[in-house]
Each structure stands twice: as C-alpha cells, then as structure tokens.
Design a protein around this motif. Structure first.
Motif, PDB file in Angstrom:
ATOM      1  N   LEU A  20       0.585  -1.137   0.185  1.00 26.42           N
ATOM      2  CA  LEU A  20       0.091  -0.005  -0.088  1.00 26.42           C
ATOM      3  C   LEU A  20       0.704   1.214   0.066  1.00 26.42           C
ATOM      4  N   ASP A  21       0.697   2.166  -0.847  1.00 23.30           N
ATOM      5  CA  ASP A  21       1.530   3.360  -1.083  1.00 23.30           C
ATOM      6  C   ASP A  21       0.762   4.429  -0.144  1.00 23.30           C
ATOM      7  N   GLY A  22       1.322   5.012   0.791  1.00 21.34           N
ATOM      8  CA  GLY A  22       0.530   5.933   1.508  1.00 21.34           C
ATOM      9  C   GLY A  22       1.366   7.279   1.712  1.00 21.34           C
ATOM     10  N   ALA A  23       2.628   7.045   0.966  1.00 24.59           N
ATOM     11  CA  ALA A  23       3.524   8.434   1.357  1.00 24.59           C
ATOM     12  C   ALA A  23       4.218   8.848   0.150  1.00 24.59           C
ATOM     13  N   SER A  24       3.958   8.384  -0.932  1.00 24.77           N
ATOM     14  CA  SER A  24       4.692   8.849  -2.154  1.00 24.77           C
ATOM     15  C   SER A  24       4.689  10.123  -2.686  1.00 24.77           C
ATOM     16  N   TRP A  25       5.714  10.785  -3.099  1.00 25.62           N
ATOM     17  CA  TRP A  25       5.442  12.348  -3.559  1.00 25.62           C
ATOM     18  C   TRP A  25       5.961  12.074  -5.122  1.00 25.62           C
ATOM     19  N   LEU A  26       6.231  11.220  -5.600  1.00 25.13           N
ATOM     20  CA  LEU A  26       6.313  11.146  -7.047  1.00 25.13           C
ATOM     21  C   LEU A  26       5.605  10.167  -7.669  1.00 25.13           C
TER      22      LEU A  26
END
Length: 149
Positions: A20-26
């Motif tokens: 689960l992606d909860g913090a990507s900025w890209l």
C-alpha cells in the motif's frame, strides 16, 4: 535509482512494503521512467498483509504496466510489480513478520547468485537489441530488464 552507477558493480534497491502506497511524492510513471535509465535492479519484499494487490498470485505485468500508465491513480498501490519487472528484479514475499529477516537474506542471496550477460552484435546498428536466452536446466530461469515500449 537516481544515484550514479559504479562501473563494474551491480546495484540493488531493496524495497520493503505492505503493497500500500501511503506516502509517495512522485507518481508511479515518473519512478518507472527514472528506473528505465538506471542500472539499478529493484527487489520488492512484500510484508504480510491480507488481500493486497501484490500477493503471491501471478500478475500480468505487461497488462498492469499499460493500465498503470493509462490511469496511475487507480493502480498506484500495485506499481511495484511493474518497477520490479522492468528492472529485472523480483518480488519476494514474507509469510509472517517473523520471516522478514530470512526473506531479506533470501532476496540478497538471489541477487548475488545472478549472472550478468551482455551481447554486442557484430553487424547491427548500436542500441538496444532483443536477445533470447534459454536454459538447458529447466529448473533455471532467465530474468531480464525490460525496456519501455
């Protein structure tokens, strides 16, 4: 992925995730495009969580890749499978939290046991050319980087 390459050395990026992606900025497409120009091999270690997209079933990475680029927001949590496939890496799974150290060791061992093959055609134009690698031993398999299509 953005660090400079070390000549003569292979580089491993080992990513531990629940899927689960909860913090990507890209965005996923940006990461995958950056990886295409990097010599880094990405291994994903999926930690145990129920009913996530990266579970052990076989993924059609080519179809997933196409869908990801068409609608990145929908498939953001499964782009690791595309990143790993494109870089020539593997997804490995930990059955329980207690298995994470052994899974880490397994991923590093798999990377160390790999061979790097290169081929330079004698009479073709420079650039990327498809090659077909077959193993005499049916228990072995070839894993290769893919190029963006």
């Amino acid at each position: 992925i953005a660090l400079p390459a070390f000549p003569g050395r292979r580089t491993l990026s080992l990513i531990f995730t629940t899927g689960l992606d909860g913090a990507s900025w890209l965005g996923p497409a940006h990461v995958i495009e950056s990886a295409a120009s990097s010599p880094v091999t990405v291994y994903g270690v999926v930690a145990p969580e129920p009913d996530l997209p990266l579970r052990r079933h076989r993924l059609d990475v080519a179809r997933l890749r196409k869908s990801l680029f068409q609608n990145p927001a929908v498939l953001r949590d499964s782009f690791l499978a595309v990143l790993v496939g494109d870089s020539g890496g593997e997804l490995v799974h930990a059955a329980t939290d207690a298995d994470l150290p052994a899974t880490f060791a397994d991923a590093v061992s798999r990377f160390r046991e790999r061979y790097r093959l290169a081929y330079t055609p004698a009479r073709q134009s420079p650039g990327v050319h498809a090659i077909d690698v077959r193993m005499k031993d049916a228990t072995l398999r070839a894993i290769a980087r893919t190029r963006a299509r």
